[in-house]
Design a protein around this motif. Structure first.
Motif, PDB file in Angstrom:
ATOM      1  N   ARG A  53       0.858  -1.200   0.000  1.00 26.34           N
ATOM      2  CA  ARG A  53       0.000   0.000   0.000  1.00 26.34           C
ATOM      3  C   ARG A  53       0.886   1.240   0.000  1.00 26.34           C
ATOM      4  NH1 ARG A  53      -5.176  -1.153   1.118  1.00 26.34           N
ATOM      5  NH2 ARG A  53      -5.577   0.991   1.821  1.00 26.34           N
ATOM      6  N   PHE A  98      -3.168   6.722  -5.816  1.00 28.49           N
ATOM      7  CA  PHE A  98      -2.557   5.874  -4.801  1.00 28.49           C
ATOM      8  C   PHE A  98      -3.613   5.446  -3.794  1.00 28.49           C
ATOM      9  CE2 PHE A  98       0.733   8.775  -6.362  1.00 28.49           C
ATOM     10  CZ  PHE A  98       1.680   7.861  -6.793  1.00 28.49           C
ATOM     11  N   ASP A  99      -3.183   4.732  -2.783  1.00 26.80           N
ATOM     12  CA  ASP A  99      -4.125   4.304  -1.740  1.00 26.80           C
ATOM     13  C   ASP A  99      -4.549   5.460  -0.844  1.00 26.80           C
ATOM     14  OD1 ASP A  99      -4.142   1.262  -2.087  1.00 26.80           O
ATOM     15  OD2 ASP A  99      -2.009   1.692  -1.992  1.00 26.80           O
ATOM     16  N   LYS A 374       3.470   0.196  -5.805  1.00 27.16           N
ATOM     17  CA  LYS A 374       2.138  -0.276  -5.420  1.00 27.16           C
ATOM     18  C   LYS A 374       1.729  -1.528  -6.192  1.00 27.16           C
ATOM     19  CE  LYS A 374      -0.738   2.436  -8.584  1.00 27.16           C
ATOM     20  NZ  LYS A 374      -1.836   3.410  -8.670  1.00 27.16           N
TER      21      LYS A 374
END
Length: 674
Positions: A53, A98-99, A374
């Motif tokens: 992550r 992204f997360d 990721k």
């Protein structure tokens, strides 16, 4: 630009679909095979995948750098995406997803609660976790990890929550007992240094048989509260290497790694133990030496940092491309991060970026690395095993287990007429025999025994893996053991019969003993022990002394002569030789001769100089000077035994001195000193 964004989105969708297809195919194949298998033992137990992550944090403008002409080059779109200007075309922007994305106004609590806090639970399940702070120099990595007293960072917050969790889960009445230890190290110019014990020097990184990364000799400090953690961590943080550059007054010159290990021991059966490790890593930032102005030592440090980060990028690319070789060993940093990237840990990467346009290239590089990271897949699993003391106590002997297995193999017909060997007493040191029938065991116990056998085999234990021995070989082995047991039993019976006969003969009356013929008992085979004969000793006397004594008709002197292989004692006055006893030769010396030798020694001690004293046996330069000094201080010697009063001459030395000198001085020809 919209076409490009759509194309990128389409490529991402295709990649996700390709990843899902093999997973679905694997699941389908597994489920199909499961219908054909008679048991669940052969079903694959590969741990489920867990993607790395990635969270991106944008720091605010540093005081004094923001101006009217210096607009930010990065802009957040929502909580998961951002955009940055395209350096090739300023009219376009590049979008990243992204997360999590934390903007300029995000606090330390937001970063910790949103990305780091959820993975702490995995430590109590016996799994590993990692938190990495990545980014260029001056982007705020150390602030994110450490923070300040007013705004604590990830490390103090994680330790505070983790210790609270362990106290709750390890309280009395719970099934698990928990303990926490910490280690702190840095990688400085490809050297692993212990910050808790700086004098330990460069440490090595090893890998055990199960693929776990470990560092022998690394200091581990037990901690039970946050005060204990601060007591060890704060002094160790001052040992970390920092330096001033043009971009940062306290720039980290090394990669810092805080390792927190959580060990759990089950209080009730089956007494399992678990171990989870948390890596909190503050990476040093990549540097452009043209802007930092590094020279000398700082330039060398910058080269080591950039090299390790370059190898880190190669590792991520190799994992994404599925290459057969991943270059973990090319750098100490990647070797230590082997569990975090492509290994067995739940990993969080926090990419720190700066909003200034002068950091544009560094920001784009950090975002590209985060986008590649990721896609890395980890496979966390639970590190669980049985406690060592559970496997030690066993109440059945190996002979009993072999006998029970042979009894089952013979069947009821043979069992009735077969003489069963006597059972040996149970011994606590005997281990559980793997020769017993495995089908009658509990499946859970069988699974643990098989895992233990695999563990012993992987650790290089010598010997035959008996759990995997085929049935035919096991039967042959059991038959051989039974034959040996029967042979030993028969020998014991014969020995008892012989002992009974001997006791019966001793109990007979004397008359019956005279009438009865002597019984010949077969002696037991014993090892013959040969006793060495004592060494023979002889005293050699001076020839002139013998000639003087031989001149007197009343004197009788013994002389040793050698004839062939026999030694005999001959007397000068006797005509027939007389053999000496076996214990050795010790000729008798007349008292007059001994008194004459003692008197000469006493005269030499009282009147001789140091040079004269050195002519005696056992007297050297040092002892001669001691004798002369003692004589000047205390006067002449009254008897030879007074020589023991001289410092440095013991009783044993005095005895050897008399034996060596008394005969020579009596003859008038002393030998030189030895």
């Amino acid at each position: 630009m919209e076409r490009r964004v759509r194309a990128v989105a389409g490529m991402d969708a295709e990649l996700r679909a390709k990843r899902k297809r093999p997973e679905m195919a694997t699941a389908t194949a597994t489920s199909g095979a499961g219908r054909c298998l008679p048991s669940k033992a052969r079903v694959s137990r590969q741990p489920p995948p867990a993607r790395v992550r990635v969270a991106v944090r944008l720091r605010p403008f540093v005081d004094g750098t923001a101006g009217a002409s210096d607009s930010p080059c990065v802009q957040g779109l929502d909580s998961c995406s951002l955009e940055i200007a395209n350096w090739r075309n300023r009219q376009e922007t590049l979008k990243y997803q992204f997360d999590a994305f934390y903007g300029e106004r995000s606090s330390q609590q937001d970063v910790y609660a949103g990305s780091v806090q959820p993975i702490l639970r995995h430590l109590l399940e016996g799994q590993n976790a990692s938190v990495l702070a990545y980014g260029p120099t001056g982007a705020g990595k150390t602030h994110t990890m450490l923070g300040s007293p007013e705004q604590p960072g990830v490390i103090p917050r994680a330790l505070m929550d983790l210790l609270q969790l362990t106290r709750e889960e390890g309280a009395e009445g719970r099934s698990w007992a928990l303990s926490v230890t910490m280690s702190y190290l840095e990688i400085y110019q490809e050297k692993v240094l212990d910050l808790l014990e700086p004098a330990s020097g460069d440490l090595v990184i090893r890998e055990d048989c199960r693929g776990n990364i470990l560092i022998p000799g690394l200091t581990q400090k037990p901690i039970t509260s946050f005060a204990d953690f601060e007591q060890h961590f704060l002094p160790a943080s001052r040992n970390r290497t920092v330096g001033a550059t043009r971009l940062n007054q306290r720039s980290s010159r090394s990669h810092a790694v805080l390792l927190v290990k959580v060990e759990q021991r089950e209080r009730l059966a089956p007494f399992r133990q678990r171990e989870g490790k948390l890596y909190l890593i503050d990476l040093a930032g990549s540097e452009d030496n043209r802007r930092t102005g590094n020279k000398g030592l700082r330039l060398k440090e910058s080269g080591a940092i950039n090299t390790s980060l370059f190898v880190l990028g190669k590792v991520v690319d190799a994992l994404n491309l599925g290459l057969p070789r991943v270059p973990y060993r090319d750098s100490k940093l990647t070797r230590l991060l082997q569990d975090s990237l492509g290994g067995s840990a739940h990993s969080i990467l926090i990419a720190n970026i700066a909003p200034e346009r002068r950091f544009y290239l560094d920001t784009v590089t950090a975002l590209n690395f985060a986008a590649r990271s990721k896609e890395v897949i980890n496979r966390p699993f639970t590190n669980e095993s049985l406690q060592p003391h559970v496997l030690a106590p066993v109440h059945l002997s190996q002979k009993e287990l072999l006998g029970s297995e042979a009894k089952r193999a013979r069947g009821p017909e043979e069992e009735a007429g077969h003489l069963e060997p006597p059972a040996a007493p149970a011994c606590a040191s005997q281990k559980l025999s793997p020769l017993q029938k495995l089908s009658s065991m509990d499946p859970a116990m069988l699974e643990r025994l098989l895992s233990l056998d695999r563990l012993l085999g992987s650790q290089g234990s010598q010997g035959t893996p008996l759990l995997n021995t085929p049935r035919r070989e096991r039967m042959v082995l059991m038959k051989t053991v039974e034959e040996k047991d029967m042979e030993i039993k028969m020998l014991k019976v014969k020995q008892k019969e012989l002992e009974a006969k001997v006791l019966a003969q001793e109990a007979m009356d004397p008359k019956e003993k005279e009438n009865s013929p002597p019984a010949r008992l077969r002696p037991l085979s014993r090892r013959t022990v040969t006793v060495a004969k004592p060494l023979k000793r002889a005293v050699v006397m001076p020839l002139q002394l013998l000639q003087e004594q031989a001149a007197s008709p009343s004197a009788e002197i013994h002389i040793l002569k050698k004839k062939g292989r026999k030694r005999k004692l001959e007397s000068l006055c006797a005509s027939e030789p007389e053999e000496k006893a076996e214990e050795g030769w010790e000729p008798q010396i007349s008292p007059e001769l001994l008194a004459h030798g003692r008197q000469k020694i006493l005269d030499l001690l009282n009147q001789g100089s140091a040079r004269d004293l050195r002519s005696l046996q056992r007297i050297g330069q040092k002892k001669a000077q001691l004798i002369v000094g003692w004589r000047e201080l205390h006067g002449p010697f009254s008897q030879v035994e007074d020589l023991e009063r001289v410092e440095g001459i013991s009783g044993k030395q005095m005895e050897s001195f008399l034996k060596a000198n008394i005969l020579g001085l009596a003859a008038g020809h002393p030998c030189g000193s030895s």
